[in-house]
Design a protein around this motif. Sequence first.
Motif, PDB file in Angstrom:
ATOM      1  N   SER A  80     -10.169 -16.063  -5.118  1.00  0.00           N
ATOM      2  CA  SER A  80     -11.570 -16.348  -4.811  1.00  0.00           C
ATOM      3  C   SER A  80     -12.135 -17.415  -5.742  1.00  0.00           C
ATOM      4  O   SER A  80     -11.793 -17.474  -6.926  1.00  0.00           O
ATOM      5  CB  SER A  80     -12.395 -15.066  -4.942  1.00  0.00           C
ATOM      6  OG  SER A  80     -13.779 -15.351  -4.932  1.00  0.00           O
ATOM      7  N   ASP A  81     -13.023 -18.232  -5.207  1.00  0.00           N
ATOM      8  CA  ASP A  81     -13.723 -19.232  -6.013  1.00  0.00           C
ATOM      9  C   ASP A  81     -14.533 -18.588  -7.129  1.00  0.00           C
ATOM     10  O   ASP A  81     -14.794 -19.215  -8.155  1.00  0.00           O
ATOM     11  CB  ASP A  81     -14.678 -20.044  -5.124  1.00  0.00           C
ATOM     12  CG  ASP A  81     -14.049 -21.358  -4.689  1.00  0.00           C
ATOM     13  OD1 ASP A  81     -13.025 -21.745  -5.267  1.00  0.00           O
ATOM     14  OD2 ASP A  81     -14.593 -21.987  -3.771  1.00  0.00           O
ATOM     15  N   THR A  82     -14.962 -17.354  -6.908  1.00  0.00           N
ATOM     16  CA  THR A  82     -15.861 -16.707  -7.867  1.00  0.00           C
ATOM     17  C   THR A  82     -15.151 -15.686  -8.755  1.00  0.00           C
ATOM     18  O   THR A  82     -15.803 -14.954  -9.483  1.00  0.00           O
ATOM     19  CB  THR A  82     -17.003 -15.995  -7.110  1.00  0.00           C
ATOM     20  OG1 THR A  82     -16.432 -15.028  -6.201  1.00  0.00           O
ATOM     21  CG2 THR A  82     -17.829 -16.992  -6.306  1.00  0.00           C
ATOM     22  N   ILE A  83     -13.833 -15.648  -8.709  1.00  0.00           N
ATOM     23  CA  ILE A  83     -13.099 -14.664  -9.506  1.00  0.00           C
ATOM     24  C   ILE A  83     -13.262 -14.956 -11.000  1.00  0.00           C
ATOM     25  O   ILE A  83     -13.359 -16.120 -11.410  1.00  0.00           O
ATOM     26  CB  ILE A  83     -11.605 -14.669  -9.108  1.00  0.00           C
ATOM     27  CG1 ILE A  83     -10.909 -13.386  -9.563  1.00  0.00           C
ATOM     28  CG2 ILE A  83     -10.881 -15.899  -9.661  1.00  0.00           C
ATOM     29  CD1 ILE A  83      -9.538 -13.172  -8.944  1.00  0.00           C
ATOM     30  N   ASP A  84     -13.325 -13.891 -11.805  1.00  0.00           N
ATOM     31  CA  ASP A  84     -13.439 -14.094 -13.252  1.00  0.00           C
ATOM     32  C   ASP A  84     -12.075 -13.933 -13.919  1.00  0.00           C
ATOM     33  O   ASP A  84     -11.075 -13.616 -13.266  1.00  0.00           O
ATOM     34  CB  ASP A  84     -14.484 -13.156 -13.871  1.00  0.00           C
ATOM     35  CG  ASP A  84     -14.115 -11.680 -13.727  1.00  0.00           C
ATOM     36  OD1 ASP A  84     -12.926 -11.364 -13.514  1.00  0.00           O
ATOM     37  OD2 ASP A  84     -15.020 -10.822 -13.822  1.00  0.00           O
ATOM     38  N   GLU A  85     -12.039 -14.165 -15.221  1.00  0.00           N
ATOM     39  CA  GLU A  85     -10.780 -14.182 -15.958  1.00  0.00           C
ATOM     40  C   GLU A  85     -10.043 -12.842 -15.881  1.00  0.00           C
ATOM     41  O   GLU A  85      -8.832 -12.797 -15.659  1.00  0.00           O
ATOM     42  CB  GLU A  85     -11.030 -14.551 -17.426  1.00  0.00           C
ATOM     43  CG  GLU A  85     -11.499 -15.978 -17.667  1.00  0.00           C
ATOM     44  CD  GLU A  85     -13.004 -16.154 -17.522  1.00  0.00           C
ATOM     45  OE1 GLU A  85     -13.507 -17.266 -17.771  1.00  0.00           O
ATOM     46  OE2 GLU A  85     -13.679 -15.164 -17.163  1.00  0.00           O
TER      47      GLU A  85
END
Length: 277
Positions: A118-123
Amino acid sequence: MPQGSITSIITYLSENGFDIHLIDKNIVRLLGTPQSGLIDMGSLLNGTTIAKGDFLYALTSAKAAQRDITLIPGETLYFFIQETAKKLGLNEEKLWRAYRKYAPYEEGVILPNTYKVSDTIDEDNLMEYLITKSLQTHKDLANQLLGHYNQQEWFYYVSMASIVQKEAANIQEMPIIAAVIYNRLRLGMPLQMDGSLNYGQYSHTRVTPERIRNDDSPYNTYRNKGVPPLPVGSTSIAAIKAVLQPANVDYLYFVRTKNGTHSFSKTYKEHKENFNK
């Protein structure tokens, strides 16, 4: 969400704690085809519950924007994290912390592949996804090729395969390189392979006589006998299979030729002749 039939997807959801049953596949079939990959339901959930019908509809419609990230065979985590942070706009240090949180080993856990995220995935979610998916594949491969999965035993083979990955000019050479490793180990010879020194930040660094003399890491197979305790980089399934199914040859040496492939030999005398050629 995994790829597969409606039945397999419903089964997957049921087995992972969702109140979904095989009878619900009829509703899904009327709504459309379930999507694979990462599905963003944040706007629907908002920390609460939703009706099952809305949830099933979202499976066929609400998909997050995705990006591709690729880990190439032989590349090290050092460079993969750098490139991933740059591509997705993430923080390198947070990626390293997340990796160490979920991975059992410092290198070689994430399998080479192109992953859709996803474009919005976090670390944290990114590393959890990559590591969980890769560890499941490691387990499936071990059960397929060995008939069982023992993590320590399996990653010993992965460590060996990571050297094969670095040394082989192509897939066809991999079982031969693996045989050379086994033959040297059996005779108590050090592996003496440059590829083992292309670990971490040295992935693309030419191995010089000075590096060989001064590198005191466990990856230096000139100074240390045996297989390094950890993989030196990412390892393809082809390299792992080569280690588990090595060629039936008694070579002990090889040298790179002008066309990039290798000449193999059984004796040091033959090796010197190949080297001079």
